[in-house]
Design an enzyme around this catalytic site. Structure first.
Site, short mmCIF file in Angstrom:
data_model
loop_
_atom_site.label_atom_id
_atom_site.label_comp_id
_atom_site.label_asym_id
_atom_site.label_seq_id
_atom_site.Cartn_x
_atom_site.Cartn_y
_atom_site.Cartn_z
N CYS A 1 0.81 -1.22 0.00
CA CYS A 1 0.00 0.00 0.00
C CYS A 1 0.84 1.27 0.00
CB CYS A 1 -0.94 0.02 1.20
SG CYS A 1 -2.15 -1.31 1.19
N HIS B 1 -8.88 3.74 -1.95
CA HIS B 1 -7.49 3.33 -1.75
C HIS B 1 -7.01 2.54 -2.96
CE1 HIS B 1 -3.82 1.93 -0.12
NE2 HIS B 1 -4.25 1.01 0.72
N CYS C 1 -0.04 2.31 6.62
CA CYS C 1 0.27 0.90 6.88
C CYS C 1 0.44 0.18 5.56
CB CYS C 1 -0.83 0.26 7.73
SG CYS C 1 -2.49 0.36 7.00
#
EC number: 2.3.1.9
Length: 383
Positions: free
Chosen positions: A89, A339, A369
């Site tokens: 991510c 996202h 994260c």
């Protein structure tokens, strides 16, 4: 130490599941902010040393070094190379870090850094799931070395989000309130035109379509939890989405040579790891490490961005570090804005830069994260 500057930053609007960007090839999607960045800065594309893009699940339309492909699809010079980064991510944020390190080392002068992800075209975890279909081993958790170290316990972002909610006492109600506020903040930002300067339209598509104007606590209360007996559900999790974003990172010499006007200085870059089974907790030690390295205190930071993978992640980070909630994700986060995995780090940095300017603040801190129990931290200083 040599400096690295952010000359400009631009992103596409974020497309929702089955939305306006769903059918756009990933290379064409990733080319959009590159073309806009070149046009906005007036930089000669022949002077760019490298293109570094974040992307996860690099198969199908995202395979074959998507960073290089995006540059070529943008119609730009053949001699400029590209490289694709996967730190899960945090891939696009790491792309910015690598660009800054290249500039600060003196080995490059002008680098475009960002990321792209079309999650409609290439669903999350496709790269992990496709192997077994062709008889290849399952991902990391079947490794004998992994099992010797971590056993057979489940490694899952859903489980991690639940573990964090329990440890930091994030109730379902608190997470739903946080998620609702994310949507409200994003909608307020859209309606006030706060994203206009940072968005490069894709055809007629010019406004983020992920925030839900019709969401409510009552509607969220009806959602089934992701883990049986848990408290985390889809309404308090980030949305799958499509987007791309890019920043132009320049050295001090490049700023002079090309008569550029930087918008910010990269004050600090770092990355830290934490327990990979907990997976999503690393922003806490990573932020603490960044503040220690810089000598800055929480009160010195004017603006914070902590990616909303799940509501429990920024809530635990806020509680553990004592960060003022009114300085965090002030224009909404991934729960509302989506996202798009490999692009999110650059999308957040673009939004953070614009908001820091709007507030006339000095420092802004970004963290997120990442799979494997990792977290990048970037601190920028407005110029």
């Amino acid at each position: 130490m040599p400096e690295a500057y952010i000359v400009d930053a631009v992103r596409t609007p974020v497309g929702r599941k089955k939305g306006s960007l769903a059918a756009l090839h990933s290379a064409d999607l990733g080319a959009q902010p590159i073309k806009a960045l070149i046009a906005r800065t007036g930089i000669d594309p022949n002077a760019v040393d490298d293109v570094i893009y974040g992307c996860t699940d690099t198969i199908g339309s995202q395979a074959g070094d998507i960073a290089r492909t995006c540059w070529l699809v943008a119609g730009l010079p053949d001699h400029v190379p590209g490289v694709t980064v996967d730190r899960q991510c945090g891939s696009a944020q790491q792309a910015v870090h690598f660009a800054a390190q290249a500039v600060m080392s003196g080995t490059q002068e002008l680098v475009i850094a960002g990321g792209v992800q079309n999650m409609n075209m290439i669903p999350m975890a496709s790269a992990m799931l496709v192997g077994p279909q062709f008889g290849f081993p399952d991902p990391f958790s079947t490794s004998p070395g992994w099992r010797a170290r971590y056993g057979d316990q489940e490694v899952s972002q859903f489980r991690s989000a639940e573990m964090i909610a329990e440890k930091w006492q994030c109730s379902r109600d608190e997470m739903e309130q946080f998620a609702l506020e994310s949507h409200r903040r994003a909608i307020a930002a859209i309606d006030a035109g706060r994203f206009t300067n940072e968005i490069a339209p894709v055809g007629d598509f010019a406004v983020d379509e992920t925030p839900r104007r019709d969401t409510s606590l009552d509607r969220m209360a009806t959602l089934k939890t992701l883990v049986e007996g848990g408290r985390v559900h889809a309404g308090v999790a980030s949305q799958n989405a499509d987007a791309a974003a890019a920043l132009l990172i320049a050295s001090e010499q490049a700023v002079k040579d090309h008569n550029l006007k930087p918008r910010a200085r990269i004050h600090h870059i770092s990355v830290r790891g934490d327990d990979p089974v907990w997976m999503l907790t690393a922003p806490i030690p990573a932020t603490r490490h960044a503040l220690m390295k810089t000598g800055l205190k929480i009160e010195d930071i004017d603006l914070f961005e902590c990616n909303e993978a799940f509501a429990s992640v920024p809530l635990a980070w806020i509680k553990d570090l004592g960060i003022p909630r009114d300085k965090v994700n002030v224009n909404g986060g991934a729960i509302a804005l989506g996202h798009p995995l490999g692009a999110t780090g650059a999308r957040i940095m673009t939004t953070m830069l614009n908001e820091l300017e709007r507030r006339n603040g000095r420092y802004a801190l970004q963290t997120m994260c990442e799979g494997g129990g990792q977290a990048n931290v970037t601190i920028i200083e407005r110029l």
